[in-house]
Design a protein around this motif. Structure first.
Motif, PDB file in Angstrom:
ATOM      1  N   ILE A  80      57.814 -17.742  -0.513  1.00  0.00           N
ATOM      2  CA  ILE A  80      58.167 -16.870  -2.006  1.00  0.00           C
ATOM      3  C   ILE A  80      58.282 -15.311  -1.659  1.00  0.00           C
ATOM      4  O   ILE A  80      58.730 -15.113  -2.881  1.00  0.00           O
ATOM      5  N   ILE A  81      58.886 -14.459  -1.022  1.00  0.00           N
ATOM      6  CA  ILE A  81      59.678 -13.199  -0.254  1.00  0.00           C
ATOM      7  C   ILE A  81      60.954 -14.151  -0.070  1.00  0.00           C
ATOM      8  O   ILE A  81      62.376 -12.391   0.403  1.00  0.00           O
ATOM      9  N   LYS A  82      61.131 -14.743   0.358  1.00  0.00           N
ATOM     10  CA  LYS A  82      62.890 -14.951   0.425  1.00  0.00           C
ATOM     11  C   LYS A  82      63.713 -14.501  -0.168  1.00  0.00           C
ATOM     12  O   LYS A  82      63.884 -15.220  -0.867  1.00  0.00           O
ATOM     13  N   GLY A  83      64.720 -14.083   0.253  1.00  0.00           N
ATOM     14  CA  GLY A  83      66.011 -12.947  -0.320  1.00  0.00           C
ATOM     15  C   GLY A  83      65.454 -12.288  -0.764  1.00  0.00           C
ATOM     16  O   GLY A  83      66.565 -10.869  -1.254  1.00  0.00           O
ATOM     17  N   ILE A  84      64.278 -11.261  -0.749  1.00  0.00           N
ATOM     18  CA  ILE A  84      63.868  -9.806  -1.209  1.00  0.00           C
ATOM     19  C   ILE A  84      64.021  -9.307   0.361  1.00  0.00           C
ATOM     20  O   ILE A  84      64.143  -9.697   0.510  1.00  0.00           O
ATOM     21  N   THR A  85      64.683  -8.106  -0.861  1.00  0.00           N
ATOM     22  CA  THR A  85      65.646  -6.925  -0.119  1.00  0.00           C
ATOM     23  C   THR A  85      64.957  -6.248   0.811  1.00  0.00           C
ATOM     24  O   THR A  85      65.086  -4.597   1.363  1.00  0.00           O
ATOM     25  N   THR A  86      63.495  -5.302   0.297  1.00  0.00           N
ATOM     26  CA  THR A  86      62.836  -3.968  -0.378  1.00  0.00           C
ATOM     27  C   THR A  86      61.426  -4.804   0.446  1.00  0.00           C
ATOM     28  O   THR A  86      60.745  -5.363   0.284  1.00  0.00           O
ATOM     29  N   ALA A  87      60.886  -3.645   1.153  1.00  0.00           N
ATOM     30  CA  ALA A  87      59.668  -3.979   1.833  1.00  0.00           C
ATOM     31  C   ALA A  87      58.526  -3.825   0.236  1.00  0.00           C
ATOM     32  O   ALA A  87      57.262  -4.836   0.805  1.00  0.00           O
ATOM     33  N   LYS A  88      58.873  -3.049  -0.302  1.00  0.00           N
ATOM     34  CA  LYS A  88      57.783  -2.591  -1.734  1.00  0.00           C
ATOM     35  C   LYS A  88      58.228  -4.174  -2.550  1.00  0.00           C
ATOM     36  O   LYS A  88      56.929  -4.234  -3.071  1.00  0.00           O
ATOM     37  N   ALA A  89      59.052  -4.224  -2.897  1.00  0.00           N
ATOM     38  CA  ALA A  89      59.598  -5.107  -3.514  1.00  0.00           C
ATOM     39  C   ALA A  89      58.173  -6.761  -3.042  1.00  0.00           C
ATOM     40  O   ALA A  89      57.704  -7.822  -4.076  1.00  0.00           O
ATOM     41  N   ALA A  90      58.673  -7.015  -1.891  1.00  0.00           N
ATOM     42  CA  ALA A  90      58.133  -8.069  -1.071  1.00  0.00           C
ATOM     43  C   ALA A  90      56.732  -7.723  -0.541  1.00  0.00           C
ATOM     44  O   ALA A  90      55.718  -8.995  -1.262  1.00  0.00           O
ATOM     45  N   TRP A  91      55.873  -7.002  -0.843  1.00  0.00           N
ATOM     46  CA  TRP A  91      54.146  -7.199  -0.394  1.00  0.00           C
ATOM     47  C   TRP A  91      53.926  -7.009  -2.644  1.00  0.00           C
ATOM     48  O   TRP A  91      53.267  -7.270  -2.032  1.00  0.00           O
ATOM     49  N   ASP A  92      55.097  -6.101  -3.274  1.00  0.00           N
ATOM     50  CA  ASP A  92      53.983  -6.576  -4.632  1.00  0.00           C
ATOM     51  C   ASP A  92      54.235  -8.241  -5.054  1.00  0.00           C
ATOM     52  O   ASP A  92      53.359  -8.420  -5.319  1.00  0.00           O
ATOM     53  N   VAL A  93      54.844  -8.525  -4.192  1.00  0.00           N
ATOM     54  CA  VAL A  93      54.651 -10.363  -4.866  1.00  0.00           C
ATOM     55  C   VAL A  93      54.202 -11.145  -4.217  1.00  0.00           C
ATOM     56  O   VAL A  93      53.410 -11.482  -4.473  1.00  0.00           O
ATOM     57  N   LEU A  94      53.885 -10.443  -2.880  1.00  0.00           N
ATOM     58  CA  LEU A  94      52.549 -11.901  -2.452  1.00  0.00           C
ATOM     59  C   LEU A  94      52.007 -10.724  -2.672  1.00  0.00           C
ATOM     60  O   LEU A  94      50.315 -11.542  -2.896  1.00  0.00           O
ATOM     61  N   ALA A  95      51.299  -9.535  -3.494  1.00  0.00           N
ATOM     62  CA  ALA A  95      49.446  -9.558  -4.182  1.00  0.00           C
ATOM     63  C   ALA A  95      50.363 -10.430  -5.332  1.00  0.00           C
ATOM     64  O   ALA A  95      48.595 -10.414  -5.619  1.00  0.00           O
ATOM     65  N   GLU A  96      51.001 -10.617  -5.648  1.00  0.00           N
ATOM     66  CA  GLU A  96      51.500 -11.222  -7.245  1.00  0.00           C
ATOM     67  C   GLU A  96      50.801 -12.597  -7.141  1.00  0.00           C
ATOM     68  O   GLU A  96      49.746 -12.844  -8.327  1.00  0.00           O
ATOM     69  N   LYS A  97      51.249 -13.258  -6.011  1.00  0.00           N
ATOM     70  CA  LYS A  97      51.212 -14.302  -6.201  1.00  0.00           C
ATOM     71  C   LYS A  97      49.541 -14.774  -5.360  1.00  0.00           C
ATOM     72  O   LYS A  97      49.185 -15.047  -5.742  1.00  0.00           O
ATOM     73  N   LEU A  98      49.331 -14.100  -4.224  1.00  0.00           N
ATOM     74  CA  LEU A  98      48.273 -14.474  -3.203  1.00  0.00           C
ATOM     75  C   LEU A  98      46.959 -13.864  -3.702  1.00  0.00           C
ATOM     76  O   LEU A  98      46.283 -14.293  -2.931  1.00  0.00           O
ATOM     77  N   LYS A  99      47.205 -12.606  -4.362  1.00  0.00           N
ATOM     78  CA  LYS A  99      45.816 -11.988  -4.269  1.00  0.00           C
ATOM     79  C   LYS A  99      44.292 -11.782  -5.179  1.00  0.00           C
ATOM     80  O   LYS A  99      44.981 -12.919  -6.257  1.00  0.00           O
ATOM     81  N   PRO A 100      43.306 -12.989  -4.966  1.00  0.00           N
ATOM     82  CA  PRO A 100      42.511 -13.191  -5.901  1.00  0.00           C
ATOM     83  C   PRO A 100      42.678 -12.415  -6.894  1.00  0.00           C
ATOM     84  O   PRO A 100      42.198 -11.517  -6.861  1.00  0.00           O
TER      85      PRO A 100
END
Length: 766
Positions: A80-100
């Protein structure tokens, strides 16, 4: 089922079903690493144009946060976060995809929404995966608590880093973690803080814990109080005892079930031991464990210099502890008797050391009893302050006190240490305190109702004192109970004096001259179970010969022992035979000393041969020097050119002395080489020859150096800057000979022509 654990700080890996739990753990981890700001930042990140230093700091923190997030992702979530280069972007993407969809946004720990409501205090999280069994699987410890302490690793990570703010933040959210056994050793957070010597955190944790919390033990059965005690953290020990008095009576399972005061004394934490002793009920030491704790504590006090106050106070409460078995199977009486340096007779001193020792005056005061109601100042128990007090304390030597203070006092103390006077003072103080306590210890032997074990302890203690030559101990024991001078002390029916002869302890044997004639005859007339008389004991080969220097001295000492015992033995016992070999004492002496005679013969012959070679060389040199005088002879008259000079006369005299003395030395050592080496020759004949040989050889070497120096002065007249230093160097061989051979020479002289080893005018019982 517990989630898979990631390599970082035991965090669980992210899957598509545990985002809430995972995000909370990772957020706490990033907070602990101080990089959460880059994830929750609401503004754009800095650029190089905003400042190179600021940009570099942000980039470093962002990389740390991104690495942690990626590492904690599982195989099904990492793409899901492969290729993302910043921590904030990775955190936001994970929240968007996996957060209930029904989950609220996570807020910082200090936010009000993160605080549980009253109905949720006992169960802070709703996730089914957060169960005590999960924590058990992760840490190996199961508290069987209803509370969720799965995030305890974050607490211990904060403790390792010494970050009390992070630890306090976690404890405020999870109070149950304060008492949870989650450290590597199975202890609480307090165990962990003490183990890592985080004193400021320990003090804060103590404020939060109750009395019962301080009694929690780790997997080895150790409380946090035990940790502090073993590390010598005096202030922490005092604080914990002040909060829970029961700790002083809790035995340490990991230290063989010993009481805290005993552990502290055994580890050398004197101030802590005194504090704990003042708070320990006396019955814990005198009655519990059959009094072994008290007996062991007294034994420790005897063998440590000038640490008598606890033992003295304990003996006043229960004197019979001196005959109580300690944890090593002995009694304090045995420990005292076997500690040679506790008595003046057990410490050999040179004559100048003995003079200083006898002139040191120690104030004769009884050790002050410890006040059970003592109040300990916690600040004064800190180690560095205690060491500072010990450093500036000075001894009262030669009757003056506090002559100098501060820096000069330290210099004086170091100087006294360098000269050995400080050690002699400490030794004298130790001996005087032991001699003050000794009557109280020995008074226990007066009792007639001692059981078999106590009687065995007394007899064993006397035998140990005899073996070590502790004459002060034996005198006091026999004053307390005079029958010990006559009673048999071991299974072989040997008396005190019988054993003293076997051990070659002349100071103990000399006590026999202080007895009346009736008792003396009763002692020397006894025999052991094998019918070995006291003369047979003198005829045995002693194992206490290694400390005697010189070949002749060892055999001479054995002969002196046999002759002295033979002199005081009634005639009817001289020809008594033992049961085992059916031989007399004289025959036993010859048999046992046959190898010793041979060894001493070879040794003396080797010494005589070496000295003969040296003497012969000096004879050759000095004989030739007499005819090749400095400066030569006058061709007309034949007389030496420097005949009228004073240094020439010195040369002639010293040359003659060296020649005659070296010749005499060679003849004496030849006499030693050709001696018959009978037993009686070692008593006086051979030692006398050795004395004369060493003396004449030394005289010849000294005269040789004088002749050499006088020749230099003649040949280098007017060049004293050369002749004087060289002549001074000529004293080195003389000094080295004296340094190496004078102790042997003095011993041979004293034991051949001096008082010897037996004091027939002994008044030791007075």
């Amino acid at each position: 089922m517990a989630a898979t654990v990631s390599p970082i700080a035991n965090l669980q890996l992210l899957n598509r079903h545990n985002y809430e739990d995972w995000s909370f753990q990772v957020k706490l981890y990033l907070l602990a690493k101080d990089v959460w700001d880059v994830v929750e930042a609401a503004t754009e990140p800095p650029t190089p144009e905003d400042g190179e230093a600021e940009f570099r700091a942000w980039r470093k923190n962002d990389a740390k946060a991104l690495l942690a997030i990626r590492t904690c992702c599982g195989d099904d979530t990492y793409p899901i976060i492969k290729g993302i280069t910043t921590a904030k972007a990775a955190w936001d993407v994970l929240a968007e995809k996996l957060k209930p969809f029904d989950s609220e946004e996570l807020k910082p720990p200090d936010s009000e929404e993160l605080k549980p409501s009253d109905s949720e205090e006992k169960k802070p999280f709703d996730s089914e995966e957060l169960k005590p069994s999960d924590f058990e699987e992760e840490t190996g410890h199961n508290n069987n608590d209803e509370s969720d302490v799965k995030y305890a690793p974050y607490l211990y990570d904060s403790l390792k880093r010494g970050d009390w703010n992070a630890a306090k933040e976690f404890i405020d959210r999870h109070p149950e973690a304060l008492t949870h056994r989650g450290s590597t050793s199975g202890g609480t957070a307090l165990h962990e803080a003490i183990e890592r010597t985080q004193l400021h955190i320990v003090e804060e944790l103590l404020k939060l814990m109750t009395e019962e919390d301080l009694e929690i033990q780790d997997d080895n059965g150790s409380t946090a109080f035990c940790y502090a005690l073993q590390k010598g953290m005096a202030a922490i020990v005092a604080s914990t005892v002040k909060k829970n008095e029961k700790l002083v009576t809790m035995r340490f399972n990991n230290v063989k079930d010993r009481t805290p005061v005993l552990v502290a004394y055994g580890l050398g934490h004197w101030e802590i031991a005194r504090f704990l002793y003042s708070r320990t009920p006396i019955h814990v030491l005198t009655q519990d464990s059959n009094g072994r704790d008290g007996a062991q504590l007294i034994s420790y006090c005897f063998v440590h210099r000038n640490k008598f106050d606890i033992g003295w106070d304990l003996l006043q409460h229960c004197p019979k502890l001196v005959l109580t078995e300690n944890y090593f199977g002995h009694s304090p009486l045995n420990a005292l008797a076997g500690f040679r340096s506790a008595f003046p007779s057990g410490v050999p001193l040179r004559f100048w050391q003995r003079w200083i020792y006898n002139n040191i005056h120690v104030q004769q005061l009884q050790p002050a009893p410890i006040n059970p109601d003592v109040c300990v100042n916690l600040e004064e128990l800190v180690d560095d302050k205690r060491n500072r007090r010990d450093l500036i304390s000075s001894a009262n030597i030669y009757g003056f006190r506090n002559a100098v203070t501060g820096f000069f006092q330290g210099v004086a103390k170091n100087l006294l240490k360098l000269l050995g006077i400080h050690d002699l003072h400490e030794m004298r103080l130790h001996h005087d305190r032991i001699l003050q306590i000794l009557p109280l210890v020995c008074d226990v032997a007066k009792c007639t109702n001692l059981d078999s074990k106590q009687t065995a302890f007394v007899k064993k203690a006397i035998l140990r004192a005899v073996e070590g030559g502790q004459v002060e101990f034996i005198k006091e024991m026999c004053k307390a109970n005079p029958r010990f001078t006559l009673v048999t002390l071991d299974e072989r029916d040997r008396s005190m004096f019988h054993y003293a002869v076997e051990c070659r302890q002349e100071k103990v044997f000399n006590l026999i001259y202080g007895l009346n004639e009736y008792d003396r005859n009763a002692i020397v007339g006894t025999a052991d179970v094998s019918n070995n008389s006291i003369l047979h004991a003198a005829g045995s080969l002693s194992a206490h010969l290694n400390h005697i220097q010189g070949a002749a001295l060892q055999m001479q000492r054995e002969l002196q022992w046999f002759k002295e015992v033979e002199r005081i033995l009634p005639p009817q016992y001289l020809e008594a035979r033992n049961k085992t070999e059916q031989i007399t004492a004289r025959a036993l002496f010859t048999k046992n000393h046959k190898e010793l005679v041979k060894e001493r013969e070879d040794s003396m012959k080797g010494t005589a041969t070496s000295c003969t070679v040296v003497g012969a060389l000096i004879v050759t040199i000095m004989f030739a020097a007499a005819f090749t005088v400095p400066g030569g002879n006058n061709q007309d008259t034949g007389f030496p050119i420097f005949l009228r000079k004073k240094f020439f006369r010195v040369f002639i005299i010293s040359d003659s002395i060296s020649l005659f003395s070296s010749t005499t030395s060679v003849m004496i050592f030849l006499g030693i080489l050709t001696s018959r080496y009978a037993e009686d020759d070692f008593l006086r004949s051979l030692p006398t020859k050795m004395l004369l040989g060493l003396f004449t050889l030394f005289l010849s070497i000294a005269a040789l150096m004088v002749a050499f120096s006088s020749t230099l002065f003649i040949m280098l007249e007017g060049e004293s800057w050369v002749s004087i230093p060289i002549s001074l160097l000529a004293g080195i061989p003389i000094a080295s000979f004296v340094w190496m051979q004078f102790p042997l020479f003095l011993d041979i002289f004293m034991f051949t022509y001096g008082r010897g080893i037996f004091d027939k005018k002994c008044r030791a019982w007075e």
